[in-house]
Design a protein around this motif. Structure first.
Motif, PDB file in Angstrom:
ATOM      1  N   SER A  78      19.997  21.792  36.804  1.00 49.37           N
ATOM      2  CA  SER A  78      20.182  21.030  38.037  1.00 49.37           C
ATOM      3  C   SER A  78      21.407  21.558  38.776  1.00 49.37           C
ATOM      4  O   SER A  78      22.444  21.810  38.175  1.00 49.37           O
ATOM      5  N   SER A  79      21.284  21.707  40.084  1.00 51.23           N
ATOM      6  CA  SER A  79      22.411  22.179  40.888  1.00 51.23           C
ATOM      7  C   SER A  79      23.318  21.021  41.312  1.00 51.23           C
ATOM      8  O   SER A  79      24.356  21.233  41.909  1.00 51.23           O
ATOM      9  N   ASN A  80      22.931  19.787  40.992  1.00 49.97           N
ATOM     10  CA  ASN A  80      23.755  18.622  41.336  1.00 49.97           C
ATOM     11  C   ASN A  80      25.018  18.606  40.487  1.00 49.97           C
ATOM     12  O   ASN A  80      25.008  19.001  39.327  1.00 49.97           O
ATOM     13  N   LYS A  81      26.100  18.113  41.063  1.00 42.79           N
ATOM     14  CA  LYS A  81      27.353  17.981  40.313  1.00 42.79           C
ATOM     15  C   LYS A  81      27.270  16.688  39.516  1.00 42.79           C
ATOM     16  O   LYS A  81      27.420  15.603  40.071  1.00 42.79           O
ATOM     17  N   GLU A  82      27.008  16.835  38.226  1.00 45.25           N
ATOM     18  CA  GLU A  82      26.832  15.675  37.358  1.00 45.25           C
ATOM     19  C   GLU A  82      27.699  15.828  36.122  1.00 45.25           C
ATOM     20  O   GLU A  82      28.026  16.933  35.716  1.00 45.25           O
ATOM     21  N   ASP A  83      28.032  14.709  35.532  1.00 47.69           N
ATOM     22  CA  ASP A  83      28.821  14.711  34.315  1.00 47.69           C
ATOM     23  C   ASP A  83      28.142  13.825  33.278  1.00 47.69           C
ATOM     24  O   ASP A  83      27.277  13.006  33.604  1.00 47.69           O
ATOM     25  N   GLY A  84      28.563  13.990  32.029  1.00 43.31           N
ATOM     26  CA  GLY A  84      28.064  13.135  30.951  1.00 43.31           C
ATOM     27  C   GLY A  84      26.564  13.232  30.791  1.00 43.31           C
ATOM     28  O   GLY A  84      25.962  14.282  31.007  1.00 43.31           O
ATOM     29  N   GLU A  85      25.960  12.111  30.425  1.00 38.45           N
ATOM     30  CA  GLU A  85      24.530  12.104  30.161  1.00 38.45           C
ATOM     31  C   GLU A  85      23.700  12.318  31.418  1.00 38.45           C
ATOM     32  O   GLU A  85      22.530  12.676  31.340  1.00 38.45           O
ATOM     33  N   ASP A  86      24.289  12.112  32.604  1.00 36.04           N
ATOM     34  CA  ASP A  86      23.564  12.386  33.858  1.00 36.04           C
ATOM     35  C   ASP A  86      23.247  13.869  33.985  1.00 36.04           C
ATOM     36  O   ASP A  86      22.369  14.251  34.749  1.00 36.04           O
ATOM     37  N   LYS A  87      23.970  14.695  33.245  1.00 37.11           N
ATOM     38  CA  LYS A  87      23.770  16.140  33.279  1.00 37.11           C
ATOM     39  C   LYS A  87      22.504  16.553  32.515  1.00 37.11           C
ATOM     40  O   LYS A  87      22.018  17.657  32.672  1.00 37.11           O
TER      41      LYS A  87
END
Length: 154
Positions: free
Chosen positions: A40-49
């Motif tokens: 995913s190209s979205n900037k996500e952290d933790g389990e959202d990644k």
């Protein structure tokens, strides 16, 4: 796997961007279980990644794949399928970096992957073959086009 009682398939799906492409999704099937991982190209952290499906359920409970334990790294960017119970010291790693996905088979031996077929070629000789398993292809562009999945493939 070379062990005929365990069925393994690894599929990589690519995305074309102008004049190049990258692996967007990796799908691993062992027996009746399927793990699909997508970057995913979205900037996500933790389990959202974590962008994965287990047996078609997005983000479903993931502890094993056909009895092989699965772990997810603390950074949530690497899924490891531990094959130790049948093939000691061997594992399959699926790693993500932004929208890019990579698959690595660690510790593969002729015992475990000697009968493997596909775009990676013959395990013993390294020769690359067309889908018919007989025609040897030495041009990597030709090889890629030969193994490209088309709508007519179903």
């Amino acid at each position: 796997f070379a062990n005929q009682s365990i069925d393994l398939e690894i599929h990589l799906r690519t995305k074309i961007v102008r004049y190049w492409s990258y692996i967007k999704t990796a799908s691993i099937r062992i027996g009746n279980d399927i793990l699909e991982v997508e970057g995913s190209s979205n900037k996500e952290d933790g389990e959202d990644k974590r962008h994965y499906w287990i047996n078609f359920e997005y983000g479903g409970p993931l502890t094993d794949l056909a009895g092989f334990p699965v772990t997810i790294s603390p950074r949530n960017d690497k899924f490891t399928i531990h094959l130790d119970s049948v093939y000691p010291g061997q594992k399959i790693e699926i790693k993500t970096f932004k929208e890019f996905v990579g698959v690595k088979i660690v510790g593969a031996t002729e015992e475990s992957f000697g009968n493997a077929v596909g775009i990676t070629g013959d395990f013993k000789t390294g020769h690359t073959y067309a889908r018919d398993g007989v025609t040897e292809l030495n041009d990597f562009n030709e090889l890629g086009l030969e193994w490209q999945v088309l709508p007519s493939d179903g």
